[in-house]
Enzyme design. Sequence first.
Site: not given
Length: 368
Positions: A120, A142, A184, A226, A236, A241, A245, A248, A252, A265
Amino acid sequence: MNSLRVHLAERSYDIAVTRDDLAGVGAFARARCPGTGAFVIADEKVAAHAVRVEQSLETAGFHVAAARRPSGEGQKSLHAAAELYDHLIDLPADRRTLIVAVGGGVMGDLAGFVAATYARGLPLLMVPTTLLAMVDSAVGGKVAVNHPRAKNMIGVFHQPIGVWIDTATLVTLADREYRSGLAEIVKYGVILDADFFTYLETHVAAILEREPAVVEHMVLRSCALKADVVAKDEREETGLRAVLNYGHTFAHAFETAAGYGGWLHGEAVSAGIVCASRLAQRRGLIPSDITERQIRLLEAFSLPIIPESWDVDALLATMRTDKKSVAGRMRFILPRRLGEVALFDDVPEEEVRQVLQDAMGEGVRSEE
């Protein structure tokens, strides 16, 4: 050493930006982690960097275990995570065992996912060695692995206890990987800082030559931008936030179509940025010159600006599963001007289809 703070109440942490100082990571970790054990998860391509990190941790009083993983997007899987869980059980690890990720975004995501989910939650230290990881994936909490049909679909938010960036590790980074990270960085200029975008335009040669001062400025400014967004919208929940993206949703889908790892990427993000800008242009949000400036800069960095001839229906199906989508309706981050973007949830799918078809048609014409 330059340092930035990500302000997240009790989860706040520092981003240290250094040059040729992997030996300093141990003391940095010791000051932030009360445990005595550390488990270093590293890409086998950066084994030399990982050894220096491990030696520094040992000098700081940690008992160090390590795992080397193959390179590539295929490592972002539940299977790879399960193998690392086995290592942690064998140690055995406890809730104070520090997970240290050494490598690029793939290794950071995999190690971070393991840290977030084992027992956890274990403390996590990011030591990114690629430009893309330094300015993007190592910061913000993330962490995820891929589903065969959707990138980063299985993940959580798990902030690190710190990020140690040594820009000297970029000296050994392959040219393609370095350029991938530049996509990026261009993104930050478009979404948040028009002056930074202009800086990139006027320093192309120095950026490509990896001049240390210029690289450090790019990394620091990108991380600062960032960090500010993450501090205001960590999970988000307000929509802020989501601006990170930009490009993106397209990207993706391109990565999925290419087969994970077929396109890096940043390469997919580059083509995605252009598609998103053209979508904004079609909707009357921006004039054509803003799109053209992005294209010129990305081309100067030898990054792709158009997708390959993939099946448009398959791309759209992937885009409907994007994490920003609601009830199957696609939502996009689109520019309003250079340095400002917004989230739009009223984009008809037919407009997206037309952007993709036009881009692919342009690619066919350029090949001819």
